[in-house]
Design an enzyme around this catalytic site. Sequence first.
Site, PDB file in Angstrom:
ATOM      1  N   ALA A  82       0.857  -1.132  -0.045  1.00  0.00           N
ATOM      2  CA  ALA A  82       0.173   0.094   0.112  1.00  0.00           C
ATOM      3  C   ALA A  82       0.725   1.052  -0.050  1.00  0.00           C
ATOM      4  O   ALA A  82       1.973   1.339   0.541  1.00  0.00           O
ATOM      5  CB  ALA A  82      -0.936  -0.140   1.452  1.00  0.00           C
ATOM      6  N   GLY A 113       0.442  -5.256   0.774  1.00  0.00           N
ATOM      7  CA  GLY A 113      -0.635  -5.032  -0.060  1.00  0.00           C
ATOM      8  C   GLY A 113      -0.327  -5.848  -1.399  1.00  0.00           C
ATOM      9  O   GLY A 113      -1.197  -6.514  -2.074  1.00  0.00           O
ATOM     10  N   GLU A 154      -0.567  -9.441  -0.457  1.00  0.00           N
ATOM     11  CA  GLU A 154      -1.920  -9.850  -0.372  1.00  0.00           C
ATOM     12  C   GLU A 154      -2.779  -9.724  -1.551  1.00  0.00           C
ATOM     13  O   GLU A 154      -3.654 -10.677  -1.662  1.00  0.00           O
ATOM     14  CB  GLU A 154      -2.484  -8.740   0.670  1.00  0.00           C
ATOM     15  CG  GLU A 154      -1.897  -8.983   1.979  1.00  0.00           C
ATOM     16  CD  GLU A 154      -2.043  -7.633   2.986  1.00  0.00           C
ATOM     17  OE1 GLU A 154      -1.884  -6.711   2.553  1.00  0.00           O
ATOM     18  OE2 GLU A 154      -2.776  -8.060   3.958  1.00  0.00           O
ATOM     19  N   GLU A 185       4.678  -5.309   7.206  1.00  0.00           N
ATOM     20  CA  GLU A 185       3.922  -4.188   7.866  1.00  0.00           C
ATOM     21  C   GLU A 185       4.311  -3.932   9.258  1.00  0.00           C
ATOM     22  O   GLU A 185       4.103  -2.818   9.788  1.00  0.00           O
ATOM     23  CB  GLU A 185       2.315  -4.596   7.992  1.00  0.00           C
ATOM     24  CG  GLU A 185       1.634  -4.539   6.658  1.00  0.00           C
ATOM     25  CD  GLU A 185       1.697  -5.543   6.004  1.00  0.00           C
ATOM     26  OE1 GLU A 185       2.629  -6.577   6.073  1.00  0.00           O
ATOM     27  OE2 GLU A 185       0.974  -5.789   4.923  1.00  0.00           O
TER      28      GLU A 185
HETATM   29  N1  DAK Z   1       4.665   3.204  -0.836  1.00  0.00           N
HETATM   30  C1  DAK Z   1       4.889   4.502  -1.316  1.00  0.00           C
HETATM   31  N2  DAK Z   1       6.164   4.483  -2.113  1.00  0.00           N
HETATM   32  C2  DAK Z   1       6.905   3.451  -2.396  1.00  0.00           C
HETATM   33  C3  DAK Z   1       6.519   2.257  -1.601  1.00  0.00           C
HETATM   34  C4  DAK Z   1       5.373   2.020  -1.042  1.00  0.00           C
HETATM   35  N3  DAK Z   1       4.947   1.006  -0.301  1.00  0.00           N
HETATM   36  N4  DAK Z   1       7.609   1.033  -1.745  1.00  0.00           N
HETATM   37  C5  DAK Z   1       8.452   1.979  -2.731  1.00  0.00           C
HETATM   38  N5  DAK Z   1       7.962   3.060  -2.877  1.00  0.00           N
HETATM   39  C6  DAK Z   1       8.836   4.152  -3.419  1.00  0.00           C
HETATM   40  C7  DAK Z   1       9.953   4.638  -3.079  1.00  0.00           C
HETATM   41  O1  DAK Z   1       9.628   5.740  -1.811  1.00  0.00           O
HETATM   42  C8  DAK Z   1      10.912   5.357  -4.083  1.00  0.00           C
HETATM   43  O2  DAK Z   1      10.541   6.484  -4.257  1.00  0.00           O
HETATM   44  P1  DAK Z   1      11.432   7.876  -4.580  1.00  0.00           P
HETATM   45  O3  DAK Z   1      12.215   7.879  -3.620  1.00  0.00           O
HETATM   46  O4  DAK Z   1      12.030   7.402  -5.984  1.00  0.00           O
HETATM   47  O5  DAK Z   1      10.360   8.948  -4.827  1.00  0.00           O
HETATM   48  C9  DAK Z   1      10.560   4.516  -5.029  1.00  0.00           C
HETATM   49  O6  DAK Z   1       9.365   3.609  -4.856  1.00  0.00           O
HETATM   50  C10 DAK Z   1      11.595   3.313  -5.385  1.00  0.00           C
HETATM   51  O7  DAK Z   1      11.792   2.812  -4.120  1.00  0.00           O
HETATM   52  P2  DAK Z   1      13.185   2.574  -3.548  1.00  0.00           P
HETATM   53  O8  DAK Z   1      14.075   3.582  -3.920  1.00  0.00           O
HETATM   54  O9  DAK Z   1      13.027   2.346  -1.952  1.00  0.00           O
HETATM   55  O10 DAK Z   1      13.882   1.108  -4.085  1.00  0.00           O
HETATM   56  P3  DAK Z   1      14.916  -0.063  -3.527  1.00  0.00           P
HETATM   57  O11 DAK Z   1      15.011  -0.969  -4.536  1.00  0.00           O
HETATM   58  O12 DAK Z   1      15.787   0.496  -2.631  1.00  0.00           O
HETATM   59  O13 DAK Z   1      13.900  -0.674  -2.288  1.00  0.00           O
HETATM   60  C11 DAK Z   1      11.915  -1.941  -1.603  1.00  0.00           C
HETATM   61  C12 DAK Z   1      12.872  -1.313  -2.905  1.00  0.00           C
HETATM   62  C13 DAK Z   1      10.639  -2.643  -2.274  1.00  0.00           C
HETATM   63  C14 DAK Z   1      12.736  -2.928  -0.669  1.00  0.00           C
HETATM   64  C15 DAK Z   1      11.769  -0.519  -0.864  1.00  0.00           C
HETATM   65  O14 DAK Z   1      11.117   0.332  -1.565  1.00  0.00           O
HETATM   66  C16 DAK Z   1      10.656  -1.040   0.443  1.00  0.00           C
HETATM   67  O15 DAK Z   1      11.070  -1.509   1.381  1.00  0.00           O
HETATM   68  N6  DAK Z   1       9.207  -0.532  -0.032  1.00  0.00           N
HETATM   69  C17 DAK Z   1       8.364  -0.386   1.208  1.00  0.00           C
HETATM   70  C18 DAK Z   1       7.787  -1.842   1.266  1.00  0.00           C
HETATM   71  C19 DAK Z   1       6.791  -1.601   2.237  1.00  0.00           C
HETATM   72  O16 DAK Z   1       6.979  -1.715   3.376  1.00  0.00           O
HETATM   73  N7  DAK Z   1       5.622  -1.872   1.711  1.00  0.00           N
HETATM   74  C20 DAK Z   1       4.404  -1.450   2.457  1.00  0.00           C
HETATM   75  C21 DAK Z   1       3.969  -2.803   3.134  1.00  0.00           C
HETATM   76  S1  DAK Z   1       2.632  -2.283   4.179  1.00  0.00           S
HETATM   77  C22 DAK Z   1      -4.108  -0.457   5.830  1.00  0.00           C
HETATM   78  C23 DAK Z   1      -4.099  -0.596   4.480  1.00  0.00           C
HETATM   79  C24 DAK Z   1      -3.080  -1.491   3.837  1.00  0.00           C
HETATM   80  C25 DAK Z   1      -2.315  -2.292   4.529  1.00  0.00           C
HETATM   81  C26 DAK Z   1      -2.474  -2.252   5.890  1.00  0.00           C
HETATM   82  C27 DAK Z   1      -3.335  -1.387   6.692  1.00  0.00           C
HETATM   83  N8  DAK Z   1      -4.998   0.115   6.648  1.00  0.00           N
HETATM   84  C28 DAK Z   1      -5.249   1.658   5.607  1.00  0.00           C
HETATM   85  C29 DAK Z   1      -5.308   0.275   7.909  1.00  0.00           C
HETATM   86  C30 DAK Z   1      -1.217  -2.598   3.941  1.00  0.00           C
HETATM   87  C31 DAK Z   1      -0.006  -2.276   3.974  1.00  0.00           C
HETATM   88  C32 DAK Z   1       1.027  -2.413   3.417  1.00  0.00           C
HETATM   89  O17 DAK Z   1       1.097  -2.730   2.246  1.00  0.00           O
END
Ligand code: DAK
Length: 255
Positions: free
Chosen positions: A61, A106, A109, A129
Amino acid sequence: MLMEIADGIATITLNRPKALNALNTAMLNELKEAVLAAEAAVEAAVLIITGAGEKAFVAGADIAQMRELTTLEGRRMTMLGQEVFQIIENIEKPVIAAVNGFALGGGCELAMACDIRIAAENAKFGQPEVNLGIIPGFGGTQRLPRLIGRGRAKYYILTGEMIPAAAAFELGLADRVVKAGELLEVCREVAGTIAGKAPVAVRMAKRAINRGLDVDLASGVAYEAEAYTTAFSTADRVEGMSAFLAKRAAAFQGK
Ligand code: DAK
């Protein structure tokens, strides 16, 4: 969101590669519309969902959007995501996730809501998360244990550790792992194979498996008998059996 329909297959591409296809509210709404359109399209028998670019299926997300949400807005976003993923799980047509890179939060998921997951060798799954002070909110706490068992699901959800494609395959989270350059081709082949089968039978099988996993065994097999009867009542059943006995290919009509 991009959608194209060709050779009986609808391909939906989440198209926000600069943010690794992170899901915001607008994308979830577009995904819902695209899936409903593909389900309604008579020329499509199977759906493929994939992400744009070579790096990510969906990296979760949208964290930037989530950080600004009030509790109530966060709840609405969770409900929206859960609704869209339940639609994907429950539509009649089979859905294949072509996991072309990171499938985190997400994104994992979303892949789990699909019927089959085919992953590129470089794909990485995970539910990170807990790093963000939240828990999986689009069905991850429910679908991951159903797919890989409660112990492994707790391990990965509580540690947030990423799951490389090969390990995902061993766990049963990925159903096939293929070379990155061949991912879409393989997904289309699999989709084409399914599209060539008797459509009502394919849909009844999907439905029976889904229903059965939510109920006790006796109720599940009772449901299977009903789904079986529906498939048995089709002209395609007579065609499939006649074709086998005549040693020719079946010409299914979806009725
Ligand atoms: N959201 C927004 N931007 C994201 C993103 C994300 N999930 N993942 C990556 N990006 C963006 C980065 O900020 C970066 O943007 P710029 O800096 O270039 O503007 C760009 O994508 C490229 O990412 P990286 O520079 O970080 O690339 P790397 O190769 O270094 O790393 C990575 C790739 C996938 C390991 C890293 O980007 C990462 O850790 N991303 C986040 C992974 C993550 O934690 N995903 C979210 C999981 S939580 C709910 C609703 C939904 C959910 C829960 C509750 N409610 C509303 C209550 C679900 C939540 C989730 O999905």
